[in-house]
Write a protein that holds these residues in place. Structure first.
Motif, PDB file in Angstrom:
ATOM      1  N   GLU A  63    -112.023 -12.406  51.772  1.00  0.00           N
ATOM      2  CA  GLU A  63    -111.145 -11.416  52.386  1.00  0.00           C
ATOM      3  C   GLU A  63    -109.823 -12.087  52.727  1.00  0.00           C
ATOM      4  OE1 GLU A  63    -111.852  -8.142  52.744  1.00  0.00           O
ATOM      5  OE2 GLU A  63    -113.756  -8.568  51.739  1.00  0.00           O
ATOM      6  N   ILE A  64    -108.737 -11.355  52.559  1.00  0.00           N
ATOM      7  CA  ILE A  64    -107.413 -11.888  52.881  1.00  0.00           C
ATOM      8  C   ILE A  64    -106.658 -10.870  53.714  1.00  0.00           C
ATOM      9  CG2 ILE A  64    -105.198 -12.666  51.984  1.00  0.00           C
ATOM     10  CD1 ILE A  64    -106.626 -13.648  49.525  1.00  0.00           C
ATOM     11  N   GLN A  65    -106.151 -11.332  54.832  1.00  0.00           N
ATOM     12  CA  GLN A  65    -105.301 -10.522  55.714  1.00  0.00           C
ATOM     13  C   GLN A  65    -103.882 -11.041  55.570  1.00  0.00           C
ATOM     14  OE1 GLN A  65    -106.134  -7.886  57.739  1.00  0.00           O
ATOM     15  NE2 GLN A  65    -103.963  -7.692  58.176  1.00  0.00           N
ATOM     16  N   ALA A  66    -102.960 -10.163  55.161  1.00  0.00           N
ATOM     17  CA  ALA A  66    -101.565 -10.563  54.962  1.00  0.00           C
ATOM     18  C   ALA A  66    -100.688  -9.984  56.065  1.00  0.00           C
ATOM     19  CB  ALA A  66    -101.067 -10.082  53.605  1.00  0.00           C
ATOM     20  N   THR A  67     -99.805 -10.816  56.592  1.00  0.00           N
ATOM     21  CA  THR A  67     -98.835 -10.403  57.599  1.00  0.00           C
ATOM     22  C   THR A  67     -97.480 -10.985  57.214  1.00  0.00           C
ATOM     23  OG1 THR A  67    -100.574 -10.556  59.285  1.00  0.00           O
ATOM     24  CG2 THR A  67     -98.293 -10.400  60.065  1.00  0.00           C
ATOM     25  N   THR A  68     -96.452 -10.127  57.182  1.00  0.00           N
ATOM     26  CA  THR A  68     -95.108 -10.576  56.846  1.00  0.00           C
ATOM     27  C   THR A  68     -94.170 -10.293  58.009  1.00  0.00           C
ATOM     28  OG1 THR A  68     -95.494 -10.038  54.528  1.00  0.00           O
ATOM     29  CG2 THR A  68     -93.216 -10.385  55.195  1.00  0.00           C
ATOM     30  N   ILE A  69     -93.440 -11.318  58.431  1.00  0.00           N
ATOM     31  CA  ILE A  69     -92.424 -11.176  59.481  1.00  0.00           C
ATOM     32  C   ILE A  69     -91.217 -11.990  59.057  1.00  0.00           C
ATOM     33  CG2 ILE A  69     -91.833 -11.587  61.898  1.00  0.00           C
ATOM     34  CD1 ILE A  69     -94.844 -11.392  62.530  1.00  0.00           C
ATOM     35  N   ASP A  70     -90.070 -11.322  58.911  1.00  0.00           N
ATOM     36  CA  ASP A  70     -88.813 -12.004  58.583  1.00  0.00           C
ATOM     37  C   ASP A  70     -88.948 -12.979  57.410  1.00  0.00           C
ATOM     38  OD1 ASP A  70     -87.510 -10.682  60.664  1.00  0.00           O
ATOM     39  OD2 ASP A  70     -88.007 -12.265  62.095  1.00  0.00           O
ATOM     40  N   ARG A  71     -89.484 -12.525  56.320  1.00  0.00           N
ATOM     41  CA  ARG A  71     -89.669 -13.327  55.096  1.00  0.00           C
ATOM     42  C   ARG A  71     -90.557 -14.548  55.303  1.00  0.00           C
ATOM     43  NH1 ARG A  71     -84.860 -14.186  51.304  1.00  0.00           N
ATOM     44  NH2 ARG A  71     -86.585 -14.736  49.962  1.00  0.00           N
ATOM     45  N   ASN A  72     -91.420 -14.482  56.321  1.00  0.00           N
ATOM     46  CA  ASN A  72     -92.489 -15.456  56.510  1.00  0.00           C
ATOM     47  C   ASN A  72     -93.794 -14.718  56.232  1.00  0.00           C
ATOM     48  OD1 ASN A  72     -90.885 -17.681  57.389  1.00  0.00           O
ATOM     49  ND2 ASN A  72     -90.672 -16.646  59.342  1.00  0.00           N
TER      50      ASN A  72
END
Length: 101
Positions: free
Chosen positions: A2-11
């Motif tokens: 399982e993969i949880q992806a989180t993007t904040i300000d190109r991070n």
């Protein structure tokens, strides 16, 4: 896997959980590609804290992520590496190529 992806300000943070063996790495690679294409991050963090098993397929995934981030002029950080996965990475000398915390 399982993969949880989180993007904040190109991070981009990808939190992996489960077995990072051949079938798990294939799934993770597809999701990694999709997340990178969507976010075009400057920094990618692979969090392996939830990984219960890793073999050489996990090494291939990390090296692929490193190559993709180099193409994007970005950086890769691998963190939260459990003991079994750390032994695999150390045996392969991955810490010379990738930042591991």
């Amino acid at each position: 896997m399982e993969i949880q992806a989180t993007t904040i300000d190109r991070n981009l943070l990808l939190e992996l959980s489960g077995e990072l063996d051949h079938p798990g790495a294939r799934k993770a690679l597809r999701e990694l590609e999709q997340a990178l294409d969507a976010a075009l991050p400057r920094k990618l963090v692979l969090d392996l804290e939830g990984v219960t098993f890793m073999d050489s397929s996990g090494i291939a995934l990390i090296l692929h992520a490193q190559q993709k981030m180099q193409l994007l002029d970005g950086s890769l950080l691998v963190r939260g590496v459990p003991p079994q996965a750390r032994r695999v990475l150390e045996a392969a000398g991955i810490s010379r190529l990738v930042t591991i915390k």
